[in-house]
Design a protein around this motif. Structure first.
Motif, PDB file in Angstrom:
ATOM      1  N   GLN A 291      33.135  33.313  32.047  1.00  0.00           N
ATOM      2  CA  GLN A 291      31.694  33.044  32.134  1.00  0.00           C
ATOM      3  C   GLN A 291      31.266  32.052  31.065  1.00  0.00           C
ATOM      4  O   GLN A 291      30.418  31.187  31.285  1.00  0.00           O
TER       5      GLN A 291
ATOM      6  N   SER B 134      34.671  28.286  41.668  1.00  0.00           N
ATOM      7  CA  SER B 134      33.639  28.562  40.651  1.00  0.00           C
ATOM      8  C   SER B 134      32.753  29.727  41.068  1.00  0.00           C
ATOM      9  O   SER B 134      32.479  30.638  40.262  1.00  0.00           O
TER      10      SER B 134
ATOM     11  N   ARG C   2      32.373  33.199  39.067  1.00  0.00           N
ATOM     12  CA  ARG C   2      31.071  33.510  38.446  1.00  0.00           C
ATOM     13  C   ARG C   2      30.630  34.934  38.770  1.00  0.00           C
ATOM     14  O   ARG C   2      29.850  35.535  38.021  1.00  0.00           O
TER      15      ARG C   2
END
Length: 592
Positions: free
Chosen positions: A326, A314, A318
């Motif tokens: 996103q 993650s 990100r």
């Protein structure tokens, strides 16, 4: 204290039988002896010799060719394969060069003097040979013939030996009491669907218990201290390779015990009863929390024989400027996870090329630096494949199934990932006490059953936020299959009533007998149940528990041999106050 004395002996398998020996025990030491054997004709060749089979093995039988034994020659030559015969003759050594090293009895043969056909066999629906492929439906229909195969004979005898050793360990070594509990009982709230059995009282039914759960707790309240049972259990669910509507479990309960005590008991039990042919078991078994299992393997019964763990990427994603990624990660509880499949070029998602770049639709959104970061995060090598999932927990947990599917594909392509001889036992602990109901997530149901005690550290949360309560439940996993599960039980009547009425919204009146019993000085207690069918199938390496049950049900839960379940007449239903309304098509089919 009691002092137990044990004497190890070889069982006399010929006692009380009309034979002197079995077909698997004769050796060179028996040469010159007169013996009587009984068994089935496995093979016959041109009236010269036959191979006789029983539960223990094979013996070559020489048919006499002289005129004085012409009646014996005619009798054995005309007997069809699988006919049952009794022969008496002299054990002789085989001629030089004709020994069969593949047979334990391959050094000898029996020259027949007298013979009797005890029963002739009609034409078989299939050959009684392990290498002959038969449909499962045919095997189920003629199960009594299928049982003659050496593999099923081995499976059932090994099962018997394991159970006997378990009895010895529990009763003789640790003072457990073998108690039979009722099969006819009443409905239990929650859990699997139960079979109903009609009674002669209008509108009243028994239920077949899915486990002896309540009875074994009542035995602890009754002061029995240590109970076990080879218990028959019933669940009205669809059959699967590792599940049957009726099954057997080694059911255990103890008073004044904690989770660690139960785990030590089971580790010792399995060590003591484990077949020597599968090698020794190392204890203690490793342990893993429920959360760790889901995070690393996507399942609460992880197969730890191979790697390919799920990784949380993650944070890496990100940092990448990919709009749709996103967007997915912006939702609460959303994560991005991945598994790296070694040499998984046959499965295409993200592939690492020899030059270190990635081959994927995702790469058009990634710079070379970002590709390098992703490769490093996943520890990718050339020809590796990465499977990605992003979203809520349920979506990401699908990687657990993909991990196993990928392992199957890689092994089918020749890569060795899971050693079939390896034994990877694992305790999975700290399960949640409750889970949201699938059909109504605002309501809770027991993660296992309503009698499981909360984790001591989470007891206060039971009354303020039950969704966060961990349980004192523990599962035992072997090579990715759950072979046992148990828990420390609630032994306080008020806490049990609170769980039933306030948390689960169940009618506690159904369990009034248990709630009342808990008010009469119930000791702390806990237990476990081992799935015997599944355990034995793993020991013998069978993909289906039907191969370790003498008379199993089919995939749809039917007995194809006896054609059960079956219709009953209205007259037979009348005492139970039951009337069946048949659709027109079924009425016609029933008549035919």
């Amino acid at each position: 204290r009691f002092l137990w004395c044990f004497f190890f002996y070889i069982p006399d398998v010929n006692s009380f039988a009309a034979r002197t020996n079995t077909c698997g025990e004769l050796r060179a030491a028996h040469i010159g002896q007169e013996v009587t054997l009984c068994g089935w004709i496995q093979y016959q060749r041109q009236g010269l010799f036959l191979v006789l089979r029983d539960f223990q093995g094979l013996t070559q039988i020489i048919i006499p060719q002289d005129e004085a034994h012409s009646h014996v020659r005619k009798l054995l030559s005309n007997a069809p394969v699988e006919s049952v015969v009794r022969v008496t003759g002299i054990v002789s050594s085989r001629p030089p060069g004709q020994e069969n090293l593949k047979m334990p009895t391959g050094d000898i043969e029996v020259k027949v003097e007298t013979a009797e056909v005890l029963n002739f066999c009609k034409k078989l629906p299939f050959e009684i040979k392990d290498f002959i492929k038969k449909s499962e439906a045919l095997r189920m229909q003629y199960r009594y013939l299928d049982l003659r195969s050496s593999q099923l004979q081995h499976n059932l005898r090994l099962r018997s030996q394991v159970v006997m050793r378990m009895r010895e360990y529990l009763c003789n070594h640790h003072g457990f009491v073998d108690v039979e509990t009722p099969t006819l009982f009443k409905r239990t709230p929650g859990g699997a669907k139960e079979f109903l059995v009609p009674s002669r009282e209008v509108g009243k039914f028994y239920s077949l218990p899915q486990s002896p759960q309540q009875f074994k707790q009542l035995l602890m309240i009754g002061g029995l201290d240590r109970y076990f049972q080879v218990a028959r259990c019933y669940r009205d669910e669809g059959s699967r390779p590792d599940r049957q509507p009726e099954f057997t479990q080694i059911d255990i309960e103890m008073s004044f015990v904690d989770q660690a005590g139960i785990q030590r008991l089971i580790e010792g039990l399995l060590q003591y009863s484990w077949p020597e042919e599968r090698g020794p078991i190392t204890t203690p078994f490793p342990s893993m929390t429920y959360e760790e299992a889901l995070a690393d393997y996507g399942t609460d019964k992880p197969d730890t024989r191979f790697g390919m763990k799920i990784m949380d990427i993650s944070d890496t994603l990100r940092r990448l400027d990919i709009g749709f990624v996103q967007n997915v990660l912006s939702y609460p509880h959303s994560t991005a996870k991945a598994i790296c499949i070694p040499r998984g070029v046959e499965i295409m998602d993200v592939i690492c090329r020899p030059d270190g770049s990635l081959k994927s639709l995702l790469t058009k959104f990634l710079s070379e630096e970002q590709q390098s970061e992703l490769i490093q995060a996943l520890n990718m090598q050339v020809d590796d494949v990465v499977l990605l999932a992003a979203g809520d927990h349920k979506r990401c947990s699908a990687l657990g199934s993909l991990r196993l599917e990928s392992a199957d594909l890689l092994e089918a392509a020749g890569m060795v990932l899971r050693d079939p001889a390896a034994l990877h036992f694992l305790w999975v602990v700290d399960f949640p006490l409750f889970l949201p109901k699938e059909e109504n997530p605002s309501e809770l149901e027991s993660a296992h059953h309503p009698f499981t005690a909360p984790h001591p550290s989470d007891t206060n949360l039971l009354y303020s936020d039950p969704t966060k309560v961990r349980s004192q439940h523990y599962d035992l996993v072997l090579n990715g299959s759950e072979i046992g599960g148990g828990s420390i039980r609630i032994h306080n009547a008020e806490q049990q009533r609170f769980v039933l009425e306030k948390v689960l919204k169940e009618d506690s009146e159904v369990l009034s007998h248990l709630l009342e019993a808990l008010e009469f000085g119930a000791p702390p207690h806990g237990g476990i149940a081992l799935g015997l069918d599944r355990l034995i199938s793993l020991i013998v390496g069978s993909p289906s528990i039907r191969d370790v049950i003498a008379f199993p049900k089919s995939f749809r839960g039917r007995d194809l041999m006896g054609n059960a379940p079956d219709y009953v007449t209205p007259e037979e239903l009348e005492p139970y106050h039951i009337h069946v309304s048949w659709p027109a098509a079924e009425t016609e089919a029933k008549k035919n």
